[in-house]
Design an enzyme around this catalytic site. Structure first.
Site, PDB file in Angstrom:
ATOM      1  N   SER B 153       0.835  -1.197   0.000  1.00 38.45           N
ATOM      2  CA  SER B 153       0.000   0.000   0.000  1.00 38.45           C
ATOM      3  C   SER B 153       0.878   1.259   0.000  1.00 38.45           C
ATOM      4  O   SER B 153       1.794   1.362  -0.811  1.00 38.45           O
ATOM      5  CB  SER B 153      -0.944  -0.051   1.214  1.00 38.45           C
ATOM      6  OG  SER B 153      -1.915   0.941   1.146  1.00 38.45           O
ATOM      7  N   ARG B 223     -11.833   6.244   9.847  1.00 38.52           N
ATOM      8  CA  ARG B 223     -11.423   4.851   9.912  1.00 38.52           C
ATOM      9  C   ARG B 223     -12.527   3.903   9.443  1.00 38.52           C
ATOM     10  O   ARG B 223     -12.259   2.905   8.770  1.00 38.52           O
ATOM     11  CB  ARG B 223     -11.012   4.507  11.350  1.00 38.52           C
ATOM     12  CG  ARG B 223     -10.452   3.114  11.517  1.00 38.52           C
ATOM     13  CD  ARG B 223      -9.179   2.907  10.726  1.00 38.52           C
ATOM     14  NE  ARG B 223      -8.490   1.693  11.120  1.00 38.52           N
ATOM     15  CZ  ARG B 223      -7.373   1.240  10.570  1.00 38.52           C
ATOM     16  NH1 ARG B 223      -6.803   1.934   9.583  1.00 38.52           N
ATOM     17  NH2 ARG B 223      -6.799   0.142  10.975  1.00 38.52           N
ATOM     18  N   ASP B 318      -8.741  -6.268  -4.854  1.00 39.80           N
ATOM     19  CA  ASP B 318      -8.335  -4.979  -4.297  1.00 39.80           C
ATOM     20  C   ASP B 318      -8.853  -3.872  -5.210  1.00 39.80           C
ATOM     21  O   ASP B 318      -8.328  -3.654  -6.293  1.00 39.80           O
ATOM     22  CB  ASP B 318      -6.806  -4.932  -4.195  1.00 39.80           C
ATOM     23  CG  ASP B 318      -6.289  -3.648  -3.554  1.00 39.80           C
ATOM     24  OD1 ASP B 318      -7.089  -2.716  -3.335  1.00 39.80           O
ATOM     25  OD2 ASP B 318      -5.081  -3.587  -3.271  1.00 39.80           O
ATOM     26  N   HIS B 351      -8.103  -4.939  -0.455  1.00 40.39           N
ATOM     27  CA  HIS B 351      -6.790  -4.342  -0.207  1.00 40.39           C
ATOM     28  C   HIS B 351      -6.107  -4.962   1.012  1.00 40.39           C
ATOM     29  O   HIS B 351      -4.885  -5.097   1.053  1.00 40.39           O
ATOM     30  CB  HIS B 351      -6.974  -2.834  -0.018  1.00 40.39           C
ATOM     31  CG  HIS B 351      -5.703  -2.058   0.034  1.00 40.39           C
ATOM     32  ND1 HIS B 351      -4.775  -2.089  -0.975  1.00 40.39           N
ATOM     33  CD2 HIS B 351      -5.200  -1.231   0.978  1.00 40.39           C
ATOM     34  CE1 HIS B 351      -3.748  -1.297  -0.644  1.00 40.39           C
ATOM     35  NE2 HIS B 351      -3.983  -0.776   0.523  1.00 40.39           N
ATOM     36  N   ASP B 352      -6.892  -5.312   2.008  1.00 43.22           N
ATOM     37  CA  ASP B 352      -6.347  -5.906   3.231  1.00 43.22           C
ATOM     38  C   ASP B 352      -5.604  -7.216   2.991  1.00 43.22           C
ATOM     39  O   ASP B 352      -4.885  -7.681   3.882  1.00 43.22           O
ATOM     40  CB  ASP B 352      -7.473  -6.171   4.235  1.00 43.22           C
ATOM     41  CG  ASP B 352      -7.574  -5.078   5.285  1.00 43.22           C
ATOM     42  OD1 ASP B 352      -6.819  -4.099   5.184  1.00 43.22           O
ATOM     43  OD2 ASP B 352      -8.399  -5.221   6.201  1.00 43.22           O
TER      44      ASP B 352
END
Lengths: 383, 383
Positions: B153, B223, B318, B351-352
């Protein structure tokens, strides 16, 4: 004003002085709906088309409220004399939904029993509640059965609910950029938007009216976030890319990229004209809509009473309500041998595409509407 | 604690008492970086691996700070004896980036010249600024050239910057789930997150420390939004779907769906441990990163000095940093005849995924790292 505009229009108000019990169990002693109509209802009341609005929409779908206005109703490109939903043939109706903030009874309305705005005491409403109140409006206008009910996004959910709640009162259903339920991601986005409003110190538990403030910060954030999800990544790229407002970066948190300018402007504008409680209520109605839920998560079973001939339309770049969601609707309708047509429009605008004037999309709606017949109508414009 | 853990680790602090001029033109009189190391630096200092952290990361990559801790560093599944980045062979370093909130000089640090936290006076930093300070840390540790620089990232952006800023100081670059620039959609999400913080009344223009408050509402929203974009729609569907916390709906705005519970919990937790000014600064570094910009938007030209052998990894689901962005990097590296390998991992976590223990992904990193040779190393574990 062009020849294909419905011209100057005047909202009307229908008052229902009967107790109305919502899905939540709460009973409203009565309520008002503000609505507009375009075109002329024929003698058999068989040419009526109901438009259902989405999250931030209202009853003002087409035309202008005054000759001095430059921005017409929100779906003016679709509705008017000679337009895809042709007001020379159809009598078009749209009401601001119950709980709205544009004239129908909602959280910002005066509550006669307290002498104050409803605020936090206004009950949550569901898509099905809206459809039931729209049916009351149809009764009020002497319309037994709609030639068509049409809506995009949350409006499309109302069209689906019309199909299974009142199968005898809807001949054609046009379900555009919709879904039979939100995904977890959709609910997540809605919850961030709601938390932005709920945690704004100016929200005052929903009773901000009496403090002379509005939770504008929260509503602005909610709208900025919404806008990102209404557009596709590609169209944001082609419209804004990484363009800088002032040619270079300034090492600060002000507006630097064009996309920031656009989103903040949209957020600001919206927060000055829309009611935060209505926004909360509308997003919850979106979350809750799930006709399959009461039928063992079997959408086909939920649609077992549906009879309306149906057109389902999706847009390839819509990632908020993706084509996959529309195909689920089509499949469940086909399981019930409903006469359904499906079009997946190649468009790069994302969810917003349903509001835009894409030639392929508009030609499709035009021809579908042209094929709708009613009463003694011979299909030619004019009554 | 397992055999493959680096065990108990102790952060160290490096102080740089030299003026450091940032990309913004602002000069810091000096700064500190907190960092951790695992493994043993060999005699020729040729087995060092630098890990670059992402938005919310820090220097604590692996192991535990105390035997009583149950949660190890943020990339513990990747780094340790026998793990893909094997600390029996490699000397692994990670620092908290300048501007961070975990011990390196940042907005929440004490400013000796005012006797107060920096707050709003802390300058913005760029990805390239970070890489230059990381190079100073390498000097401090006697490392002339890294065997590899690794990051996912925003960390992957730092790896790219290492490759073009210090081509002689990096032998291998592992660029994971990264992009050579953000899209307009990415910037839009970042701006919503920033506006949430900036508009929180507890933000006090960035100098909230002296008011004894933190803009927790804004940071929580930021968040929550971030989390939605780190996950794929599919994995949110399979993890949460439309599951209700209490079996039914309650017609309110409290937590009802599981996904709301998850997002609010993650938001709350993060807002209690992370500094809002650091969050703002990190997102702006993300926005600004665009090595092609100074080269006529020609990424190949921007990479013309790159020499490091490179592994680029992306994940199919992602959508924040999509595989397409990684392929752009690969293309620009190939244009410069760089020895580059590319892997597009089929993974549904979004993405994680770069933080998770996917067998295919970990096997890939493991074998790539095993093939890295240095000095007198024969490729077997141990020095």
């Amino acid at each position: 004003m062009h020849n294909d505009s419905v011209g100057i229009v005047t909202p009307q108000v229908a008052r229902f002085d009967v107790p109305f019990t919502l899905a939540s169990g709460v009973t409203l002693p009565g309520f008002e709906l503000v609505f507009e109509t375009y075109g002329i209802l024929n003698a058999t009341a068989s040419n009526a088309v109901l438009i259902c609005h989405a999250l931030s929409g209202n009853h003002h779908v087409a035309g202008f409220h005054a000759a001095t206005e430059s921005v017409p109703g929100w779906w003016d490109n679709m509705i008017g004399p000679g337009k895809p939903i042709d007001t020379r043939r159809f009598y078009v109706i749209c009401c601001n939904n119950l709980g709205g903030c544009h004239g129908s009874t909602g959280p910002s309305s005066f509550n006669p029993s307290t002498g104050k705005p409803f605020g936090s005491s206004f009950p949550l409403v569901t898509v099905e509640d809206w459809v039931r109140t729209q049916a009351m409006l149809a009764d009020h206008l002497g319309i037994e059965c709609f030639a068509a009910v049409v809506g995009g996004s949350l409006g499309g959910m109302q069209v689906l609910a019309w199909s299974y709640l009142f199968p005898d009162r809807i001949n054609h259903a046009l379900v555009i950029a919709a879904a039979s339920k939100l995904t977890a991601q959709n609910i997540g986005f809605n919850d961030v938007a709601r938390q932005a409003i709920l945690s704004d110190p100016d929200f005052h538990g929903g009773d901000y009216y009496q403090y002379g403030v509005v939770p504008a910060r929260g509503l602005k954030l909610a709208r900025m976030l919404g806008h990102i999800t209404y557009l596709s990544d590609d169209v944001m790229g082609s419209r804004f890319g990484r363009l800088l407002q002032n040619g270079g970066i300034s090492f600060g948190f002000g507006v630097e990229f064009e996309v920031e300018s656009y989103l903040r402007y949209q957020g600001e504008k919206f927060s000055s004209i829309f009611d935060a409680n209505t926004y909360l209520l509308m997003t919850r109605a979106l979350d809750y809509f799930d006709p399959a839920h009461l039928h063992g998560n079997d959408l086909s079973l939920a649609f077992s009473r549906v009879r309306a001939r149906t057109l389902v339309v999706s847009f390839t770049s819509d990632w908020r309500f993706s084509p996959e969601r529309s195909r689920e609707i089509v499949k469940a309708l086909l399981d019930n041998r409903v006469d359904v047509s499906y079009a997946e429009i190649t468009a790069d605008y994302g969810h917003d595409a349903f509001l835009l004037e894409d030639p392929h999309y508009h030609a499709l709606i035009r021809i579908y509407m042209q094929h709708i017949t009613f009463g003694n109508d011979d299909g030619t414009p004019g009554l």
